[in-house]
Write a protein that holds these residues in place. Sequence first.
Motif, PDB file in Angstrom:
ATOM      1  N   MET A 218      27.493  71.601  42.090  1.00 26.93           N
ATOM      2  CA  MET A 218      27.646  70.147  42.074  1.00 26.93           C
ATOM      3  C   MET A 218      26.306  69.428  41.923  1.00 26.93           C
ATOM      4  SD  MET A 218      30.598  69.621  45.016  1.00 26.93           S
ATOM      5  CE  MET A 218      30.721  67.862  44.632  1.00 26.93           C
ATOM      6  N   GLY A 219      25.529  69.920  41.006  1.00 28.47           N
ATOM      7  CA  GLY A 219      24.255  69.273  40.703  1.00 28.47           C
ATOM      8  C   GLY A 219      23.105  69.676  41.591  1.00 28.47           C
ATOM      9  N   VAL A 220      23.364  70.575  42.549  1.00 28.49           N
ATOM     10  CA  VAL A 220      22.305  71.035  43.458  1.00 28.49           C
ATOM     11  C   VAL A 220      21.987  72.491  43.146  1.00 28.49           C
ATOM     12  CG1 VAL A 220      21.653  71.440  45.863  1.00 28.49           C
ATOM     13  CG2 VAL A 220      23.053  69.451  45.273  1.00 28.49           C
ATOM     14  N   LYS A 221      20.715  72.771  42.984  1.00 29.97           N
ATOM     15  CA  LYS A 221      20.284  74.144  42.743  1.00 29.97           C
ATOM     16  C   LYS A 221      20.309  74.921  44.056  1.00 29.97           C
ATOM     17  CE  LYS A 221      19.178  73.486  38.367  1.00 29.97           C
ATOM     18  NZ  LYS A 221      19.911  74.144  37.261  1.00 29.97           N
ATOM     19  N   VAL A 222      21.001  76.053  44.055  1.00 35.72           N
ATOM     20  CA  VAL A 222      21.112  76.884  45.253  1.00 35.72           C
ATOM     21  C   VAL A 222      20.458  78.239  44.981  1.00 35.72           C
ATOM     22  CG1 VAL A 222      22.665  77.977  46.915  1.00 35.72           C
ATOM     23  CG2 VAL A 222      23.251  75.748  45.919  1.00 35.72           C
ATOM     24  N   VAL A 223      19.467  78.569  45.802  1.00 36.81           N
ATOM     25  CA  VAL A 223      18.766  79.846  45.684  1.00 36.81           C
ATOM     26  C   VAL A 223      19.147  80.712  46.885  1.00 36.81           C
ATOM     27  CG1 VAL A 223      16.519  80.988  45.651  1.00 36.81           C
ATOM     28  CG2 VAL A 223      16.842  78.836  44.424  1.00 36.81           C
ATOM     29  N   THR A 224      19.569  81.933  46.610  1.00 31.63           N
ATOM     30  CA  THR A 224      19.963  82.847  47.685  1.00 31.63           C
ATOM     31  C   THR A 224      18.878  83.903  47.881  1.00 31.63           C
ATOM     32  OG1 THR A 224      22.304  82.522  47.191  1.00 31.63           O
ATOM     33  CG2 THR A 224      21.716  84.458  48.490  1.00 31.63           C
ATOM     34  N   LEU A 225      18.441  84.031  49.134  1.00 35.40           N
ATOM     35  CA  LEU A 225      17.363  84.972  49.468  1.00 35.40           C
ATOM     36  C   LEU A 225      17.783  85.877  50.611  1.00 35.40           C
ATOM     37  CD1 LEU A 225      14.301  82.540  49.671  1.00 35.40           C
ATOM     38  CD2 LEU A 225      14.753  84.142  47.822  1.00 35.40           C
ATOM     39  N   MET A 226      17.116  87.018  50.678  1.00 34.59           N
ATOM     40  CA  MET A 226      17.229  87.880  51.843  1.00 34.59           C
ATOM     41  C   MET A 226      15.869  87.894  52.536  1.00 34.59           C
ATOM     42  SD  MET A 226      18.388  91.891  52.147  1.00 34.59           S
ATOM     43  CE  MET A 226      20.034  91.487  51.569  1.00 34.59           C
ATOM     44  N   LEU A 227      15.870  87.635  53.833  1.00 37.47           N
ATOM     45  CA  LEU A 227      14.631  87.645  54.619  1.00 37.47           C
ATOM     46  C   LEU A 227      14.577  88.917  55.440  1.00 37.47           C
ATOM     47  CD1 LEU A 227      12.093  86.357  55.908  1.00 37.47           C
ATOM     48  CD2 LEU A 227      13.635  85.183  57.504  1.00 37.47           C
ATOM     49  N   MET A 228      13.559  89.725  55.165  1.00 35.51           N
ATOM     50  CA  MET A 228      13.348  90.964  55.921  1.00 35.51           C
ATOM     51  C   MET A 228      12.175  90.754  56.873  1.00 35.51           C
ATOM     52  SD  MET A 228      15.701  92.878  54.594  1.00 35.51           S
ATOM     53  CE  MET A 228      15.267  94.549  55.111  1.00 35.51           C
ATOM     54  N   ALA A 229      12.353  91.155  58.126  1.00 41.28           N
ATOM     55  CA  ALA A 229      11.292  91.031  59.124  1.00 41.28           C
ATOM     56  C   ALA A 229      11.574  92.031  60.240  1.00 41.28           C
ATOM     57  CB  ALA A 229      11.239  89.613  59.671  1.00 41.28           C
ATOM     58  N   PRO A 230      10.530  92.447  60.974  1.00 39.67           N
ATOM     59  CA  PRO A 230      10.732  93.402  62.074  1.00 39.67           C
ATOM     60  C   PRO A 230      11.743  92.877  63.095  1.00 39.67           C
ATOM     61  CG  PRO A 230       8.398  93.144  61.582  1.00 39.67           C
ATOM     62  CD  PRO A 230       9.113  92.093  60.795  1.00 39.67           C
ATOM     63  N   ALA A 231      12.482  93.778  63.691  1.00 41.50           N
ATOM     64  CA  ALA A 231      13.487  93.393  64.690  1.00 41.50           C
ATOM     65  C   ALA A 231      12.830  92.670  65.856  1.00 41.50           C
ATOM     66  CB  ALA A 231      14.230  94.630  65.182  1.00 41.50           C
ATOM     67  N   GLY A 232      13.472  91.598  66.292  1.00 47.21           N
ATOM     68  CA  GLY A 232      12.971  90.852  67.446  1.00 47.21           C
ATOM     69  C   GLY A 232      11.717  90.055  67.190  1.00 47.21           C
ATOM     70  N   VAL A 233      11.345  89.901  65.919  1.00 48.08           N
ATOM     71  CA  VAL A 233      10.072  89.248  65.597  1.00 48.08           C
ATOM     72  C   VAL A 233      10.062  87.771  65.987  1.00 48.08           C
ATOM     73  CG1 VAL A 233      10.728  88.571  63.248  1.00 48.08           C
ATOM     74  CG2 VAL A 233       8.324  89.004  63.772  1.00 48.08           C
ATOM     75  N   ASP A 234      11.247  87.145  66.061  1.00 46.50           N
ATOM     76  CA  ASP A 234      11.270  85.716  66.395  1.00 46.50           C
ATOM     77  C   ASP A 234      11.052  85.455  67.881  1.00 46.50           C
ATOM     78  OD1 ASP A 234      13.660  86.586  67.417  1.00 46.50           O
ATOM     79  OD2 ASP A 234      14.897  85.057  66.432  1.00 46.50           O
ATOM     80  N   GLY A 235      11.081  86.517  68.702  1.00 45.10           N
ATOM     81  CA  GLY A 235      10.819  86.357  70.141  1.00 45.10           C
ATOM     82  C   GLY A 235      11.955  85.729  70.920  1.00 45.10           C
ATOM     83  N   SER A 236      13.114  85.567  70.292  1.00 42.16           N
ATOM     84  CA  SER A 236      14.233  84.891  70.968  1.00 42.16           C
ATOM     85  C   SER A 236      14.718  85.660  72.197  1.00 42.16           C
ATOM     86  CB  SER A 236      15.391  84.670  69.993  1.00 42.16           C
ATOM     87  OG  SER A 236      15.846  85.901  69.465  1.00 42.16           O
ATOM     88  N   GLU A 237      14.683  86.998  72.126  1.00 45.09           N
ATOM     89  CA  GLU A 237      15.138  87.793  73.266  1.00 45.09           C
ATOM     90  C   GLU A 237      14.231  87.577  74.478  1.00 45.09           C
ATOM     91  OE1 GLU A 237      15.660  91.891  72.318  1.00 45.09           O
ATOM     92  OE2 GLU A 237      17.100  91.516  70.717  1.00 45.09           O
ATOM     93  N   ASP A 238      12.924  87.502  74.240  1.00 43.14           N
ATOM     94  CA  ASP A 238      11.973  87.260  75.335  1.00 43.14           C
ATOM     95  C   ASP A 238      12.212  85.882  75.950  1.00 43.14           C
ATOM     96  OD1 ASP A 238      10.751  89.720  74.922  1.00 43.14           O
ATOM     97  OD2 ASP A 238       9.286  88.903  73.508  1.00 43.14           O
ATOM     98  N   VAL A 239      12.414  84.883  75.083  1.00 42.99           N
ATOM     99  CA  VAL A 239      12.647  83.524  75.577  1.00 42.99           C
ATOM    100  C   VAL A 239      13.973  83.457  76.333  1.00 42.99           C
ATOM    101  CG1 VAL A 239      12.918  81.103  74.937  1.00 42.99           C
ATOM    102  CG2 VAL A 239      11.282  82.531  73.701  1.00 42.99           C
ATOM    103  N   ASN A 240      14.998  84.149  75.821  1.00 41.50           N
ATOM    104  CA  ASN A 240      16.299  84.165  76.506  1.00 41.50           C
ATOM    105  C   ASN A 240      16.184  84.771  77.901  1.00 41.50           C
ATOM    106  OD1 ASN A 240      17.532  83.045  74.266  1.00 41.50           O
ATOM    107  ND2 ASN A 240      18.300  84.987  73.473  1.00 41.50           N
ATOM    108  N   LYS A 241      15.398  85.836  78.014  1.00 40.83           N
ATOM    109  CA  LYS A 241      15.205  86.489  79.315  1.00 40.83           C
ATOM    110  C   LYS A 241      14.540  85.531  80.297  1.00 40.83           C
ATOM    111  CE  LYS A 241      12.858  90.399  81.508  1.00 40.83           C
ATOM    112  NZ  LYS A 241      11.983  91.588  81.296  1.00 40.83           N
ATOM    113  N   CYS A 242      13.501  84.847  79.838  1.00 36.08           N
ATOM    114  CA  CYS A 242      12.787  83.900  80.701  1.00 36.08           C
ATOM    115  C   CYS A 242      13.682  82.719  81.075  1.00 36.08           C
ATOM    116  CB  CYS A 242      11.519  83.401  80.003  1.00 36.08           C
ATOM    117  SG  CYS A 242      10.287  84.692  79.713  1.00 36.08           S
ATOM    118  N   GLU A 243      14.491  82.281  80.109  1.00 42.42           N
ATOM    119  CA  GLU A 243      15.413  81.173  80.381  1.00 42.42           C
ATOM    120  C   GLU A 243      16.420  81.574  81.458  1.00 42.42           C
ATOM    121  OE1 GLU A 243      17.776  77.900  77.728  1.00 42.42           O
ATOM    122  OE2 GLU A 243      18.028  79.998  77.155  1.00 42.42           O
ATOM    123  N   GLY A 244      16.877  82.835  81.399  1.00 37.00           N
ATOM    124  CA  GLY A 244      17.800  83.331  82.412  1.00 37.00           C
ATOM    125  C   GLY A 244      17.169  83.327  83.798  1.00 37.00           C
ATOM    126  N   GLN A 245      15.883  83.684  83.878  1.00 34.83           N
ATOM    127  CA  GLN A 245      15.183  83.685  85.166  1.00 34.83           C
ATOM    128  C   GLN A 245      15.046  82.264  85.713  1.00 34.83           C
ATOM    129  OE1 GLN A 245      11.681  85.716  83.740  1.00 34.83           O
ATOM    130  NE2 GLN A 245      12.314  87.676  84.611  1.00 34.83           N
TER     131      GLN A 245
END
Length: 215
Positions: free
Chosen positions: A98-125
């Motif tokens: 519909m007139g918008v260019k859509v680019v599809t990508l795959m992002l590869m990165a090491p597991a847990g690289v975003d640190g969300s699990e660490d932040v979730n653990k601290c949030e739980g504490q």
Amino acid sequence: SHGSRVHKRRLALSRCDTILGMSGIKVSIHHNKDKHELDFESPDLTIGELREAIERQLSVAQDVQQLICAGRKWVGVAFGNDVKVLDAAGPRGTKDVMGVKVVTLMLMAPAGVDGSEDVNKCEGQVNEASQRLSAIAADAQPDDARKELRVISDLLCRASEGLDCAKLVGAQKDRRRALLKRIEEVDQEVENTKKALRDRIGMTGLMHPSQNEHR
């Protein structure tokens, strides 16, 4: 009149063409098992700008991002930060929706690289500390209250240390900032509770003087 209607129709088509011509670009990113869609106003989006957006919104640092589009890895001079995303993707990696260019990508990165699990653990504490603090009754025994306050302080200390050690960028970094503020707030409540406990003990002493004082 008929001429007026034709003029209005042409004007409407002209406006539509202008809107489509100004349409930006949508990048659909598959990362792990999740799909993220990022919208950009300019079709001249560069790879460098895309990497910055991925770091900011997906919390994956630029230096560990591996982008793959239509079976090609975006590495080397041909895919430098100044290269436009649409040029890098080419016809194979781009769709027109519909007139918008859509680019599809795959992002590869090491597991847990975003640190969300660490932040979730601290949030739980922090959550546990807050719940424990709320559960201390106003008439709790002083020794029991002190023991529980020590547990709460330990939880806050471990959460704070965990957040300080975590390497975070983007949204997870914002989460850390918000959690550290929460830790300060709960810690202040702990101090207020300690003060109230000391005051209560003092008042109890005044209301129940020792036997020596009666004599």
